[in-house]
Design a protein around this motif. Sequence first.
Motif, PDB file in Angstrom:
ATOM      1  N   ALA A   1      52.934  46.402  17.668  1.00  0.00           N
ATOM      2  CA  ALA A   1      53.231  46.289  16.237  1.00  0.00           C
ATOM      3  C   ALA A   1      52.396  45.171  15.626  1.00  0.00           C
ATOM      4  N   ARG A   2      51.845  45.423  14.438  1.00  0.00           N
ATOM      5  CA  ARG A   2      50.999  44.429  13.785  1.00  0.00           C
ATOM      6  C   ARG A   2      51.756  43.131  13.535  1.00  0.00           C
ATOM      7  N   LEU A   3      53.066  43.221  13.328  1.00  0.00           N
ATOM      8  CA  LEU A   3      53.848  42.023  13.061  1.00  0.00           C
ATOM      9  C   LEU A   3      53.813  41.056  14.239  1.00  0.00           C
ATOM     10  N   ARG A   4      53.566  41.576  15.435  1.00  0.00           N
ATOM     11  CA  ARG A   4      53.531  40.738  16.634  1.00  0.00           C
ATOM     12  C   ARG A   4      52.165  40.081  16.866  1.00  0.00           C
ATOM     13  N   THR A   5      51.150  40.489  16.121  1.00  0.00           N
ATOM     14  CA  THR A   5      49.799  40.004  16.382  1.00  0.00           C
ATOM     15  C   THR A   5      49.372  38.968  15.343  1.00  0.00           C
ATOM     16  N   PHE A   6      48.639  37.971  15.813  1.00  0.00           N
ATOM     17  CA  PHE A   6      48.158  36.882  14.956  1.00  0.00           C
ATOM     18  C   PHE A   6      46.670  36.707  15.194  1.00  0.00           C
ATOM     19  N   ASP A   7      45.895  36.746  14.106  1.00  0.00           N
ATOM     20  CA  ASP A   7      44.486  36.395  14.251  1.00  0.00           C
ATOM     21  C   ASP A   7      44.369  34.876  14.161  1.00  0.00           C
ATOM     22  N   ILE A   8      43.175  34.355  14.314  1.00  0.00           N
ATOM     23  CA  ILE A   8      43.022  32.899  14.395  1.00  0.00           C
ATOM     24  C   ILE A   8      43.377  32.215  13.074  1.00  0.00           C
ATOM     25  N   HIS A   9      43.140  32.894  11.951  1.00  0.00           N
ATOM     26  CA  HIS A   9      43.483  32.333  10.648  1.00  0.00           C
ATOM     27  C   HIS A   9      45.000  32.248  10.483  1.00  0.00           C
TER      28      HIS A   9
END
Length: 272
Positions: A115-123
């Motif tokens: 799920a996208r909610l679980r993913t974090f990019d560096i920003h």
Amino acid sequence: MSSKVERISEKIIMEDFQIVNGCQTSHILFKNRDKLDEGVTVPIKVIETEDTDIVDEVVKATNSQTAIEDSQMFAVKEYVKNVQQFFNAYGSQRDDSHRVYFERRSREYADEDIARLRTFDIHQLAKVFAAMFLDQPHLSTAYAGRIYDKHEDDLFNSNQAEIGYYTSALVYYKLMLIFNGGHLPSKFRKYKWQLLMVVKYKFGGKNTPEITNKEWMGKYCEKIIDKFSDDTSVVSMNVKEAIKVFNPMGNVSRSDLKTLGFTNRIKDEMGV
């Protein structure tokens, strides 16, 4: 740069591509799009690789010619790889409710069922970490670019405990889950960045460790993680206790949220 490149006649088909060192060119072309015709050509270099280390080296090399986005430059730090490995290792040791993912590269987990909610990019990771552990929720609210200007030395440094980045991401993920599920009054959603700081002091303690003290940070973060390890109803109850700090604040505008003054009001209310 692309993980897969295929040439068919005069066409090139690329998958999972990213533009490196092309921001200014793209901007100028778009700005003058009405003046362009088929006679205009733009030289490009296409690199096909799935090796992230090669990607890092290309980013570093092109940066010597022109400036690129600050967050992208953080991505090539060796320590950032350690942070990503910590996310994967720590999450695998706990149940699935603890899984959050750090993408060093754009869409790194796009092909996985996450799920996208679980993913974090560096920003995004810089924003949640700055809000929680640097006490800068006002910058995360609106002036995210200033985080890099003011706190370059405080972000993704090798002497920091990786668990701080994981903790801030996990708490933000859980906060969004309970807001999206209607378990908290929606009027408090505007405080999401401030809540990260409040949660830290509420459940970790007012006596905060130096972010470079890895042993103390580990123990401090575990206390916070434990409060966000239960099911949604229990986590919601914990957050309801935390959001009480905003009740005496009165009518708070969105512009107030962007100020250091409001951040300090919260800390004063909590006796920090």
